[in-house]
Motif scaffolding. Structure first.
Motif, PDB file in Angstrom:
ATOM      1  N   ASP A 253       0.816  -1.211   0.000  1.00 27.64           N
ATOM      2  CA  ASP A 253       0.000   0.000   0.000  1.00 27.64           C
ATOM      3  C   ASP A 253       0.855   1.269   0.000  1.00 27.64           C
ATOM      4  OD1 ASP A 253      -2.616   0.984  -0.227  1.00 27.64           O
ATOM      5  OD2 ASP A 253      -2.598   1.642   1.854  1.00 27.64           O
ATOM      6  N   GLY A 254       2.168   1.121  -0.240  1.00 26.43           N
ATOM      7  CA  GLY A 254       3.052   2.277  -0.291  1.00 26.43           C
ATOM      8  C   GLY A 254       3.048   2.914  -1.676  1.00 26.43           C
ATOM      9  N   VAL A 255       3.207   4.248  -1.731  1.00 29.02           N
ATOM     10  CA  VAL A 255       3.265   4.962  -3.008  1.00 29.02           C
ATOM     11  C   VAL A 255       4.687   4.897  -3.542  1.00 29.02           C
ATOM     12  CG1 VAL A 255       2.957   7.188  -4.149  1.00 29.02           C
ATOM     13  CG2 VAL A 255       1.376   6.488  -2.337  1.00 29.02           C
ATOM     14  N   GLU A 256       4.831   4.525  -4.811  1.00 24.84           N
ATOM     15  CA  GLU A 256       6.148   4.370  -5.416  1.00 24.84           C
ATOM     16  C   GLU A 256       6.276   5.276  -6.638  1.00 24.84           C
ATOM     17  OE1 GLU A 256       8.465   2.584  -4.032  1.00 24.84           O
ATOM     18  OE2 GLU A 256       7.169   1.708  -2.495  1.00 24.84           O
ATOM     19  N   TYR A 257       7.510   5.735  -6.892  1.00 24.33           N
ATOM     20  CA  TYR A 257       7.832   6.541  -8.060  1.00 24.33           C
ATOM     21  C   TYR A 257       9.007   5.857  -8.741  1.00 24.33           C
ATOM     22  CZ  TYR A 257       5.209   9.833  -5.185  1.00 24.33           C
ATOM     23  OH  TYR A 257       4.252  10.420  -4.406  1.00 24.33           O
ATOM     24  N   LEU A 258       8.745   5.210  -9.874  1.00 28.43           N
ATOM     25  CA  LEU A 258       9.739   4.344 -10.478  1.00 28.43           C
ATOM     26  C   LEU A 258      10.080   4.813 -11.892  1.00 28.43           C
ATOM     27  CD1 LEU A 258      11.285   1.583 -10.098  1.00 28.43           C
ATOM     28  CD2 LEU A 258       9.395   0.558 -11.386  1.00 28.43           C
ATOM     29  N   TYR A 259      11.355   5.168 -12.113  1.00 24.75           N
ATOM     30  CA  TYR A 259      11.815   5.474 -13.455  1.00 24.75           C
ATOM     31  C   TYR A 259      12.013   4.168 -14.213  1.00 24.75           C
ATOM     32  CZ  TYR A 259      12.613  10.381 -12.317  1.00 24.75           C
ATOM     33  OH  TYR A 259      12.436  11.698 -11.977  1.00 24.75           O
ATOM     34  N   ILE A 260      11.600   4.160 -15.476  1.00 23.51           N
ATOM     35  CA  ILE A 260      11.778   2.959 -16.299  1.00 23.51           C
ATOM     36  C   ILE A 260      12.581   3.322 -17.547  1.00 23.51           C
ATOM     37  CG2 ILE A 260       9.676   1.863 -15.463  1.00 23.51           C
ATOM     38  CD1 ILE A 260       8.290   2.708 -18.070  1.00 23.51           C
ATOM     39  N   SER A 261      13.203   2.314 -18.157  1.00 15.39           N
ATOM     40  CA  SER A 261      14.037   2.533 -19.334  1.00 15.39           C
ATOM     41  C   SER A 261      13.179   2.797 -20.564  1.00 15.39           C
ATOM     42  CB  SER A 261      14.921   1.321 -19.580  1.00 15.39           C
ATOM     43  OG  SER A 261      14.122   0.201 -19.950  1.00 15.39           O
ATOM     44  N   LYS A 262      13.821   3.279 -21.629  1.00 16.90           N
ATOM     45  CA  LYS A 262      13.107   3.538 -22.880  1.00 16.90           C
ATOM     46  C   LYS A 262      12.520   2.243 -23.429  1.00 16.90           C
ATOM     47  CE  LYS A 262      13.606   5.540 -27.488  1.00 16.90           C
ATOM     48  NZ  LYS A 262      12.898   4.421 -28.134  1.00 16.90           N
ATOM     49  N   GLN A 263      13.289   1.145 -23.327  1.00 12.09           N
ATOM     50  CA  GLN A 263      12.794  -0.124 -23.840  1.00 12.09           C
ATOM     51  C   GLN A 263      11.578  -0.617 -23.043  1.00 12.09           C
ATOM     52  OE1 GLN A 263      15.483  -3.601 -23.785  1.00 12.09           O
ATOM     53  NE2 GLN A 263      14.884  -3.921 -25.930  1.00 12.09           N
ATOM     54  N   ALA A 264      11.614  -0.404 -21.726  1.00 20.25           N
ATOM     55  CA  ALA A 264      10.464  -0.765 -20.896  1.00 20.25           C
ATOM     56  C   ALA A 264       9.248   0.079 -21.286  1.00 20.25           C
ATOM     57  CB  ALA A 264      10.795  -0.583 -19.426  1.00 20.25           C
ATOM     58  N   ARG A 265       9.493   1.368 -21.570  1.00 23.78           N
ATOM     59  CA  ARG A 265       8.385   2.240 -21.991  1.00 23.78           C
ATOM     60  C   ARG A 265       7.801   1.773 -23.316  1.00 23.78           C
ATOM     61  NH1 ARG A 265       4.629   3.959 -23.702  1.00 23.78           N
ATOM     62  NH2 ARG A 265       3.774   6.092 -23.761  1.00 23.78           N
ATOM     63  N   ASP A 266       8.643   1.328 -24.235  1.00 25.97           N
ATOM     64  CA  ASP A 266       8.161   0.851 -25.539  1.00 25.97           C
ATOM     65  C   ASP A 266       7.227  -0.343 -25.385  1.00 25.97           C
ATOM     66  OD1 ASP A 266       9.611   2.826 -26.788  1.00 25.97           O
ATOM     67  OD2 ASP A 266      11.315   1.534 -27.285  1.00 25.97           O
ATOM     68  N   LEU A 267       7.493  -1.171 -24.358  1.00 34.18           N
ATOM     69  CA  LEU A 267       6.652  -2.346 -24.135  1.00 34.18           C
ATOM     70  C   LEU A 267       5.237  -1.959 -23.683  1.00 34.18           C
ATOM     71  CD1 LEU A 267       9.229  -4.698 -22.375  1.00 34.18           C
ATOM     72  CD2 LEU A 267       8.092  -5.129 -24.563  1.00 34.18           C
ATOM     73  N   LEU A 268       5.073  -0.755 -23.165  1.00 36.19           N
ATOM     74  CA  LEU A 268       3.752  -0.306 -22.716  1.00 36.19           C
ATOM     75  C   LEU A 268       2.840   0.012 -23.892  1.00 36.19           C
ATOM     76  CD1 LEU A 268       4.690   2.045 -19.715  1.00 36.19           C
ATOM     77  CD2 LEU A 268       4.179  -0.401 -19.696  1.00 36.19           C
ATOM     78  N   GLY A 269       3.422   0.398 -25.029  1.00 32.57           N
ATOM     79  CA  GLY A 269       2.626   0.719 -26.209  1.00 32.57           C
ATOM     80  C   GLY A 269       2.162   2.158 -26.229  1.00 32.57           C
ATOM     81  N   MET A 270       1.216   2.446 -27.137  1.00 32.79           N
ATOM     82  CA  MET A 270       0.730   3.811 -27.308  1.00 32.79           C
ATOM     83  C   MET A 270      -0.191   4.208 -26.156  1.00 32.79           C
ATOM     84  SD  MET A 270      -0.058   4.016 -31.406  1.00 32.79           S
ATOM     85  CE  MET A 270      -0.664   5.703 -31.195  1.00 32.79           C
ATOM     86  N   ARG A 271      -0.068   5.463 -25.757  1.00 28.50           N
ATOM     87  CA  ARG A 271      -0.871   5.978 -24.637  1.00 28.50           C
ATOM     88  C   ARG A 271      -2.358   5.955 -24.980  1.00 28.50           C
ATOM     89  NH1 ARG A 271      -0.087   8.601 -20.079  1.00 28.50           N
ATOM     90  NH2 ARG A 271       2.171   8.658 -20.417  1.00 28.50           N
ATOM     91  N   GLN A 272      -3.162   5.536 -23.989  1.00 31.78           N
ATOM     92  CA  GLN A 272      -4.613   5.474 -24.135  1.00 31.78           C
ATOM     93  C   GLN A 272      -5.263   6.433 -23.133  1.00 31.78           C
ATOM     94  OE1 GLN A 272      -5.882   3.572 -26.647  1.00 31.78           O
ATOM     95  NE2 GLN A 272      -3.761   3.030 -27.173  1.00 31.78           N
ATOM     96  N   TYR A 273      -6.563   6.262 -22.894  1.00 35.19           N
ATOM     97  CA  TYR A 273      -7.258   7.120 -21.930  1.00 35.19           C
ATOM     98  C   TYR A 273      -6.677   6.920 -20.528  1.00 35.19           C
ATOM     99  CZ  TYR A 273     -10.747   8.021 -25.516  1.00 35.19           C
ATOM    100  OH  TYR A 273     -11.387   8.398 -26.679  1.00 35.19           O
ATOM    101  N   PRO A 274      -6.688   7.973 -19.692  1.00 40.47           N
ATOM    102  CA  PRO A 274      -6.032   7.918 -18.375  1.00 40.47           C
ATOM    103  C   PRO A 274      -6.434   6.728 -17.507  1.00 40.47           C
ATOM    104  CG  PRO A 274      -6.663  10.168 -18.873  1.00 40.47           C
ATOM    105  CD  PRO A 274      -7.244   9.317 -19.966  1.00 40.47           C
ATOM    106  N   GLN A 275      -7.701   6.336 -17.514  1.00 42.78           N
ATOM    107  CA  GLN A 275      -8.148   5.255 -16.633  1.00 42.78           C
ATOM    108  C   GLN A 275      -8.142   3.885 -17.311  1.00 42.78           C
ATOM    109  OE1 GLN A 275      -8.371   5.747 -13.407  1.00 42.78           O
ATOM    110  NE2 GLN A 275      -7.801   7.857 -13.940  1.00 42.78           N
ATOM    111  N   ASP A 276      -7.670   3.826 -18.552  1.00 42.49           N
ATOM    112  CA  ASP A 276      -7.544   2.537 -19.231  1.00 42.49           C
ATOM    113  C   ASP A 276      -6.379   1.747 -18.656  1.00 42.49           C
ATOM    114  OD1 ASP A 276      -9.655   3.056 -20.841  1.00 42.49           O
ATOM    115  OD2 ASP A 276      -8.481   3.424 -22.667  1.00 42.49           O
TER     116      ASP A 276
END
Length: 365
Positions: A253-276
């Motif tokens: 239940d702790g709040v985390e702030y995690l930087y991720i690599s460019k390759q990790a970001r690419d795996l997320l895909g294209m940005r969608q609606y905020p609550q998707d």
């Protein structure tokens, strides 16, 4: 006549099987005439009775605040198993991963030794000892084998967690969880992938595209399955040349702030609606777990890998590539550095060097 306040604290079953009612008395150090004959005596009684009623009103208010630990007459009649089952269902809604599985397994074991009719009114220290003895000596797996040390640790801790919750919600006046010792936890083997094995998986087809993306993302970020499963686009922040994931850990239940690599970001895909959800269609279950094993087999990885192995992999890869243990601990959201130190044992370079220190023997077999 002496005035006092009576506190009824429910009842308990004696070793002989007889119900015994529990009562306490608070003497008010106040007396009244049992048979007042004069106006003065009647006025005196009226004054003292009002004084007693005023104290009683204060005690009732304190009771409502839980200061006296008096059993709630409704709560104590509730059955323990119904309460535990409700907690288990609550865990399923919060997190359908391994945590819920442990609660469900604990419930199945408790049903074997606890009567469906046992109420909170009947819970005492002997009951707690009975449950602990069951997990220690009697509980078996589905294959009729004794429970592992870590299963004893996990299941009994779920039982203790229910006792703490029961105390917090007024079902018991004693926090029985503090009166019994947990089982020691055995150091578990943490299965992980090497960089080359992750590379092999990245090049190998996985039946479920979303599973492959999520697993590789966990390898690169260290996020747990539960946090990946609930990740929504509002928690993914693209800031300048960096991407940061702001999320609340399901487990702590702790709040985390995690930087991720460019390759990790690419795996997320294209940005969608905020609550998707970022990983739409990702589900926990035997189907996906089995596919991870098959995926590993196709990639030539001869290890028993689960989704959680991706998190272990992230820790090992970070340490092998020069990250200090404190940074790794912070990235994984560990509360104690000793939890992260287990990964340091896995990559101990000195131990690797020591393996080759003895000169080669001339061996004839």
């Amino acid at each position: 006549m002496s005035l006092s306040i009576e506190y009824y604290r429910g009842s308990e079953i004696s070793s002989e099987g007889k119900r015994r009612h529990l009562r306490n008395f608070e003497k008010l150090s106040t007396y009244i005439f049992s048979d007042p004959k004069t106006t003065a005596e009647r006025n005196y009684n009226r004054e003292k009775l009002q004084y007693a009623e005023d104290i009683l009103a204060i005690r009732k208010a304190e009771y409502a605040q839980g200061k006296y630990g008096i059993k709630n007459s409704y709560n104590v009649k509730r059955t323990f198993l119904a309460f535990f089952e409700e907690l288990t269902e609550e865990k399923q809604k919060q997190d359908s991963s391994n945590n819920y599985g442990n609660w469900f397994s604990t419930l199945q074991h408790l049903k074997k030794i606890i009567s469906n009719n046992l109420t909170f009114e009947e819970i005492d220290e002997n009951f707690i000892k009975k449950v602990r003895a069951y997990f220690k000596n009697e509980a078996l797996t589905k294959s009729n084998l004794p429970l592992s040390q870590n299963s004893k640790y996990s299941y009994f801790n779920k039982f203790k967690a229910s006792l703490r919750r029961a105390f917090d919600e007024g079902y018991t006046t004693i926090n029985f969880a503090t009166r019994t010792k947990s089982f020691d936890q055995a150091e578990s083997q943490r299965e992980y992938l090497t960089f080359n094995e992750v590379q092999a998986l990245a090049k190998t087809e996985c039946k479920y595209y979303v599973l492959k993306r999520a697993f590789l993302f966990s390898c690169l970020s260290g996020l747990r399955w539960s946090d990946i499963n609930t990740l929504v686009w509002s928690e993914v922040r693209d800031e300048d040349n960096f991407t940061k994931v702001n999320f609340r850990q399901e487990k702590t239940d702790g709040v985390e702030y995690l930087y991720i690599s460019k390759q990790a970001r690419d795996l997320l895909g294209m940005r969608q609606y905020p609550q998707d959800r970022v990983f739409k269609g990702l589900k926990y279950g035997m189907t996906y777990n089995t596919e991870i094993v098959r995926w590993c087999n196709r990639a030539g990885v001869p290890k028993h890998i689960t989704f959680h192995s991706a998190r272990h992999t992230n820790a090992v890869l970070l340490l092998e590539n020069g990250a200090d243990i404190y940074t790794v601990s912070k990235r994984l959201g560990h509360r104690e550095i000793r939890t992260t130190a287990i990964y340091a044992k896995i990559i101990d370079s000195k131990m690797k060097e020591a393996a080759e220190m003895i000169p080669e023997l001339n061996i004839n077999l």
